[in-house]
Motif scaffolding. Sequence first.
Motif, PDB file in Angstrom:
ATOM      1  N   ARG A   1      32.623  37.149  41.863  1.00  0.00           N
ATOM      2  CA  ARG A   1      32.415  38.496  41.330  1.00  0.00           C
ATOM      3  C   ARG A   1      32.489  39.537  42.448  1.00  0.00           C
ATOM      4  O   ARG A   1      33.114  40.596  42.282  1.00  0.00           O
ATOM      5  CB  ARG A   1      31.077  38.572  40.617  1.00  0.00           C
ATOM      6  N   GLN A   2      31.866  39.244  43.572  1.00  0.00           N
ATOM      7  CA  GLN A   2      31.905  40.188  44.687  1.00  0.00           C
ATOM      8  C   GLN A   2      33.329  40.350  45.224  1.00  0.00           C
ATOM      9  O   GLN A   2      33.758  41.462  45.550  1.00  0.00           O
ATOM     10  CB  GLN A   2      30.970  39.712  45.804  1.00  0.00           C
ATOM     11  N   ALA A   3      34.069  39.230  45.323  1.00  0.00           N
ATOM     12  CA  ALA A   3      35.458  39.315  45.784  1.00  0.00           C
ATOM     13  C   ALA A   3      36.304  40.130  44.810  1.00  0.00           C
ATOM     14  O   ALA A   3      37.144  40.939  45.222  1.00  0.00           O
ATOM     15  CB  ALA A   3      36.030  37.906  45.942  1.00  0.00           C
ATOM     16  N   GLN A   4      36.064  39.925  43.506  1.00  0.00           N
ATOM     17  CA  GLN A   4      36.804  40.682  42.502  1.00  0.00           C
ATOM     18  C   GLN A   4      36.510  42.181  42.618  1.00  0.00           C
ATOM     19  O   GLN A   4      37.414  43.021  42.516  1.00  0.00           O
ATOM     20  CB  GLN A   4      36.440  40.173  41.105  1.00  0.00           C
ATOM     21  N   GLU A   5      35.257  42.513  42.838  1.00  0.00           N
ATOM     22  CA  GLU A   5      34.885  43.921  42.975  1.00  0.00           C
ATOM     23  C   GLU A   5      35.572  44.559  44.172  1.00  0.00           C
ATOM     24  O   GLU A   5      36.033  45.716  44.111  1.00  0.00           O
ATOM     25  CB  GLU A   5      33.367  44.046  43.104  1.00  0.00           C
ATOM     26  N   GLN A   6      35.684  43.829  45.275  1.00  0.00           N
ATOM     27  CA  GLN A   6      36.321  44.385  46.469  1.00  0.00           C
ATOM     28  C   GLN A   6      37.830  44.538  46.276  1.00  0.00           C
ATOM     29  O   GLN A   6      38.420  45.524  46.739  1.00  0.00           O
ATOM     30  CB  GLN A   6      36.010  43.510  47.673  1.00  0.00           C
ATOM     31  N   ILE A   7      38.456  43.602  45.593  1.00  0.00           N
ATOM     32  CA  ILE A   7      39.888  43.726  45.293  1.00  0.00           C
ATOM     33  C   ILE A   7      40.120  44.926  44.379  1.00  0.00           C
ATOM     34  O   ILE A   7      41.052  45.726  44.581  1.00  0.00           O
ATOM     35  CB  ILE A   7      40.417  42.434  44.654  1.00  0.00           C
ATOM     36  N   ASP A   8      39.280  45.058  43.351  1.00  0.00           N
ATOM     37  CA  ASP A   8      39.428  46.197  42.438  1.00  0.00           C
ATOM     38  C   ASP A   8      39.264  47.515  43.178  1.00  0.00           C
ATOM     39  O   ASP A   8      39.994  48.490  42.919  1.00  0.00           O
ATOM     40  CB  ASP A   8      38.396  46.095  41.305  1.00  0.00           C
ATOM     41  N   ALA A   9      38.299  47.559  44.085  1.00  0.00           N
ATOM     42  CA  ALA A   9      38.063  48.795  44.837  1.00  0.00           C
ATOM     43  C   ALA A   9      39.261  49.134  45.712  1.00  0.00           C
ATOM     44  O   ALA A   9      39.671  50.313  45.807  1.00  0.00           O
ATOM     45  CB  ALA A   9      36.799  48.648  45.680  1.00  0.00           C
ATOM     46  N   GLN A  10      39.859  48.133  46.363  1.00  0.00           N
ATOM     47  CA  GLN A  10      41.024  48.412  47.197  1.00  0.00           C
ATOM     48  C   GLN A  10      42.205  48.876  46.354  1.00  0.00           C
ATOM     49  O   GLN A  10      42.917  49.825  46.719  1.00  0.00           O
ATOM     50  CB  GLN A  10      41.422  47.170  47.996  1.00  0.00           C
ATOM     51  N   ASN A  11      42.429  48.209  45.204  1.00  0.00           N
ATOM     52  CA  ASN A  11      43.524  48.643  44.332  1.00  0.00           C
ATOM     53  C   ASN A  11      43.342  50.093  43.880  1.00  0.00           C
ATOM     54  O   ASN A  11      44.305  50.850  43.778  1.00  0.00           O
ATOM     55  CB  ASN A  11      43.623  47.722  43.113  1.00  0.00           C
TER      56      ASN A  11
END
Length: 884
Positions: free
Chosen positions: A302-312
């Motif tokens: 979940r944390q990795a997904q949040e960071q990817i979403d934030a970068q996108n």
Amino acid sequence: MFERLRVLAHRRDFEVGMSEELSFHIEQYTEELIQSGLSPADAARRARIEFGGRNSIERDCRQARGLHRFDELGRQLRFACRLLRKTPGFTITALLTLAVCLGANLTIFAVINSILLRPLPFPKSDRLVTIFNTYPKAGVDRDGASVTNYYERRGQIPAFASISAYRFGTAIIGESGSTEREQVTRVSPEFFSTLGIGPVVGRAFKEEETSYETDSVVVITDAFWRHSANGDPHIIGKKIRVDGIPTTVIGILPPDFRFLSSEALLYFPLASRPEDRTPRQRHSGGNSTQMIARLNPVISLRQAQEQIDAQNARLEIDDPEGKMMADAGFRSLVVQLHADHVATVRPTLVLLQAGVFTLLLIGVVNLGSLFLVRACSRAKEHAVRQALGASRKHIAGEVLVETTLLTLGGGLLGLVVSAVGIRLLSALGEEQLPLGSQIVFDGRLAMAALVAAITMGVLLGVPIAWLNLRRPLGEALQSESRSGTSARSTQSLRQSFVISQIALAFMLLAGAGLLGISLERAMDVSPGFQSDHILTGKISLPWKSYSDNNARVAFTEMLDDKLGHLPGVLSAGVVTNVPFSGRSGKSAATIEGRVSQPGESPRGHYSYGVGGDYFKAMGFSLVEGRFLSEADSRSNRRVCVVDQDFARYYWPTGNAVGHRLFEGGEQGKDAEAFTIVGVVGSVKQAGLTDEAAQGAIYYPYAFHSDDIFVAVRTGLSPESLGWMLQGAVRQVDPDLPVNDVRTMEARVTDSLAAQRTSALLAILFSTIALLLVAIGCYGVLSYAVEQRRREIGVRMALGAQPGKIRNQFLFLALRLLAYGVMLGGVGAWLAGRAMQTVLFHVPPFDLTILSSTAGVLGIVTIFACLLPSQRAARTSPVEALRDL
């Protein structure tokens, strides 16, 4: 415990030592008595009397060491063996039932263990994830990643300890005239460190080796080193020819290294140009480039997904295609690598495991019924033994030992059956499954068999022991006389076993019927072309030798000419990807002058480059306009052909011919537009069961050049053209091999491999279930006839007709069948709902399937009950009344 095991392992030495020590003490005491004045004879007698019986002392010593439990277990095992030898029919039936049911379960468990349960062979593989782009509103659920994604994300996402990109492909290996095409993987420098396994000899790739000018290095696998390099210990630093270019070997991977299901023998740097890494290439993955990463400790998905979403979200602000991608539902998903790799096959494997577990339940119920009959026949024996002093614990222990011994024997036979089953799966194409080549017979499978056998032994033994001991001795001695009628509760329990068997078999048969109908309907689907008498093969054109587009077009034209002169060839053509090849990349297209509706997103379509008589060779149907011709690749006029799915989406009323489109998600310059000159029939691209109408665009090969597939239609057997196809390619370029040579019929058939295997195994399991139901019904009714033999004799002596006696037992079987079918119908409906993800155009509640299943079970049950019913009708009153 260790001391007891040590003594048990050296039991003979213990017994001898104990006997010698006891003799020593008796002799010592005898000597003391003699010295006190007794005669030797009196001293020896008194010593023996005071020490007591040797057997008692030795028994106390064994008990002190805890060996009496093992002795008791050994006695019970010998007693159980004698009992099983006395009833060979029961023993063989039980062993075969266990062998088949456990063997089927162990076979499917071996598949599930290797594919779903066993972690990937990398350190802390649960921390490995894959990241891919998805555009659901455009109909593209998975589009891999891009080189730009890799360079933008590495070192920028704190959740990842390491991130890497890779791309599967092929390369031509060997000297001119003796080349072979091998599976290869092109990887970024961090690939091996991300996995946690690198070369055991030499080194991995460096950052400066990721350009086309410096990427002539290779890391080879142990298999390639041993077989192709003859295990040369000095291979590091030497060169091998790859796509005609000398390439330096810089490393050798460990012997057991294998990445997912890849059969790659060589690993090369993932080279790219600066222009391939720009923001405009951010969404150009095409499902060819994939990305993996290793999560940092204590970081969750979940944390990795949040960071990817934030970068996108940050990158989308300045992205010229940001709004268009947002309209397409763009998102980058982070999922576990293992789970993602096996996601497509997971529902099928879970379904198969549920099916064989149902078969196992039928077998357990069948065995429970057999053991119940056996327990009732031995009720009087157990009552007599209890009356003579045997404890309930002692008798219960004997029952548990007997059932466990039998299930252990069945477990060993089950391992043999599972070994045969695994070989059978290999014949059915297990290697086509993700990680399917790793399915093996290993220690975990043997442990599963041991645990299952012991568990079944206990589950069968406990209720049987309780049934043997629950009634008072007097009642057991009086009610279980020979050929007497058994207790109503015992009859009800036996009948409930039969009902359970029928219900479970009904569920299994109905599920197999649904899978069979699903497979039949999938096979009835037209692929959209005439798949017979077509041979296909893949040719990868080395970029360094065919970097010029004109050279690639010239190659295809010369190849078409060579193929057209082969004997038996009716037509031939080339295409960048044939249907059912396993490649499913999609790209957007923009219709000239079309205004998108509010909320409408760009749509992904299959895009191909074609040359020669590809449409004729494949047997495509022409709906409107014309096919592309070889002249279209030489002409400056940009034309294309679309399929019906594409035409219906953009022009529901027809008349697609004459309209123009642009490659990509936005309208370009007028000179870049392609004019639609024809519409062909829709073709199944990914699989027969693929119902997504994505649409396809066919461009002249000159405008969409890439690796090619050759399609040849022949009036002969297509398999016979394989060597001629390779010869024709060698005449054009001696260094180019042809790979993946297969008929289109084989490609279409293989696309249904999972459905076909599921249906075949379900039919096999259902057949075994029917046999077990027949055995169960026959056994219960036969025992009922035997138990009521005296009653039947009395009734017949009083005038009852044989037909009435026979019908009574047949009606009993029909009543049990009716109850089982009703209960099984509910279970079949629930099972059908659970199977919807693997069924094709089949409802969960199909009256035809359910009625056919009920009919088959009815026939099996009636036939199984005919013999006992007939035997009841032939009972002799005189012989039956002798028991009074």
